[in-house]
Design an enzyme around this catalytic site. Structure first.
Site, PDB file in Angstrom:
ATOM      1  N   TYR A 119       0.839  -1.203   0.000  1.00 18.45           N
ATOM      2  CA  TYR A 119       0.000   0.000   0.000  1.00 18.45           C
ATOM      3  C   TYR A 119       0.874   1.254   0.000  1.00 18.45           C
ATOM      4  O   TYR A 119       0.648   2.183  -0.780  1.00 18.45           O
ATOM      5  CB  TYR A 119      -0.935  -0.010   1.213  1.00 18.45           C
ATOM      6  CG  TYR A 119      -2.005   1.038   1.164  1.00 18.45           C
ATOM      7  CD1 TYR A 119      -3.204   0.803   0.489  1.00 18.45           C
ATOM      8  CD2 TYR A 119      -1.842   2.272   1.782  1.00 18.45           C
ATOM      9  CE1 TYR A 119      -4.191   1.762   0.437  1.00 18.45           C
ATOM     10  CE2 TYR A 119      -2.827   3.238   1.731  1.00 18.45           C
ATOM     11  CZ  TYR A 119      -4.002   2.982   1.055  1.00 18.45           C
ATOM     12  OH  TYR A 119      -4.977   3.938   0.997  1.00 18.45           O
ATOM     13  N   HIS A 141       1.363   4.054  -3.150  1.00 15.21           N
ATOM     14  CA  HIS A 141       1.069   5.475  -2.939  1.00 15.21           C
ATOM     15  C   HIS A 141       2.319   6.340  -3.072  1.00 15.21           C
ATOM     16  O   HIS A 141       2.218   7.487  -3.488  1.00 15.21           O
ATOM     17  CB  HIS A 141       0.359   5.692  -1.599  1.00 15.21           C
ATOM     18  CG  HIS A 141      -1.099   5.361  -1.679  1.00 15.21           C
ATOM     19  ND1 HIS A 141      -1.569   4.070  -1.602  1.00 15.21           N
ATOM     20  CD2 HIS A 141      -2.167   6.150  -1.855  1.00 15.21           C
ATOM     21  CE1 HIS A 141      -2.880   4.082  -1.733  1.00 15.21           C
ATOM     22  NE2 HIS A 141      -3.284   5.339  -1.882  1.00 15.21           N
ATOM     23  N   TYR A 170      -4.629  15.590   1.319  1.00 12.15           N
ATOM     24  CA  TYR A 170      -5.158  14.228   1.369  1.00 12.15           C
ATOM     25  C   TYR A 170      -4.137  13.399   2.141  1.00 12.15           C
ATOM     26  O   TYR A 170      -2.999  13.257   1.706  1.00 12.15           O
ATOM     27  CB  TYR A 170      -5.338  13.692  -0.049  1.00 12.15           C
ATOM     28  CG  TYR A 170      -6.117  12.401  -0.213  1.00 12.15           C
ATOM     29  CD1 TYR A 170      -6.432  11.582   0.862  1.00 12.15           C
ATOM     30  CD2 TYR A 170      -6.524  11.995  -1.464  1.00 12.15           C
ATOM     31  CE1 TYR A 170      -7.142  10.408   0.691  1.00 12.15           C
ATOM     32  CE2 TYR A 170      -7.236  10.818  -1.657  1.00 12.15           C
ATOM     33  CZ  TYR A 170      -7.529  10.028  -0.582  1.00 12.15           C
ATOM     34  OH  TYR A 170      -8.235   8.852  -0.757  1.00 12.15           O
ATOM     35  N   TRP A 198      -7.077   3.100 -11.111  1.00 14.74           N
ATOM     36  CA  TRP A 198      -6.424   3.040  -9.788  1.00 14.74           C
ATOM     37  C   TRP A 198      -7.120   2.016  -8.903  1.00 14.74           C
ATOM     38  O   TRP A 198      -6.479   1.230  -8.219  1.00 14.74           O
ATOM     39  CB  TRP A 198      -6.422   4.429  -9.148  1.00 14.74           C
ATOM     40  CG  TRP A 198      -5.769   4.451  -7.802  1.00 14.74           C
ATOM     41  CD1 TRP A 198      -6.379   4.454  -6.576  1.00 14.74           C
ATOM     42  CD2 TRP A 198      -4.363   4.459  -7.523  1.00 14.74           C
ATOM     43  NE1 TRP A 198      -5.448   4.476  -5.567  1.00 14.74           N
ATOM     44  CE2 TRP A 198      -4.201   4.473  -6.129  1.00 14.74           C
ATOM     45  CE3 TRP A 198      -3.225   4.457  -8.331  1.00 14.74           C
ATOM     46  CZ2 TRP A 198      -2.952   4.484  -5.510  1.00 14.74           C
ATOM     47  CZ3 TRP A 198      -1.980   4.472  -7.711  1.00 14.74           C
ATOM     48  CH2 TRP A 198      -1.857   4.480  -6.318  1.00 14.74           C
TER      49      TRP A 198
END
Length: 105
Positions: free
Chosen positions: A19, A23, A42, A77
């Site tokens: 993860y 990112h 974000y 995505w």
């Protein structure tokens, strides 16, 4: 007017490194889309005990990243992330919006 939004998602077990890596390498076109849609901040946090992801956004537009489901970049995505987190049948992450109950400015 800037608004703050938060939601939670669920990461599959033992997927923290994947993860983070994905990112860290977020696609420029996705990053640009989010900014174009008014998302100026974000952040995503992980509770490792429960594999719960907590996401926070500041948004100047009407929606949030979760409202971009018809965009092909977002769909791509979601497909890319579907193997490491809990998703809906369309591969969108299962999210639960959270109510803001306190804010200190």
């Amino acid at each position: 007017m800037m608004k703050r939004l938060a939601f939670k998602m669920k990461l599959n077990e033992n997927q923290k490194e994947n993860y983070i890596k994905r990112h860290d390498e977020i696609w420029p076109e996705l990053k640009n889309l989010l900014k174009e849609e008014g998302i100026s901040e974000y952040a995503i946090f992980l509770d490792e005990e429960t594999n719960t992801l907590f996401a926070f956004q500041k948004v100047s537009g009407q929606g949030s990243s979760q409202d971009l489901s018809s965009n092909p970049i977002v769909q791509k995505w979601w497909n890319y992330m579907a193997d490491i987190m809990q998703t809906n049948p369309d591969n969108s992450p299962i999210t639960t919006r959270l109510e803001e109950v306190f804010y200190l400015e």
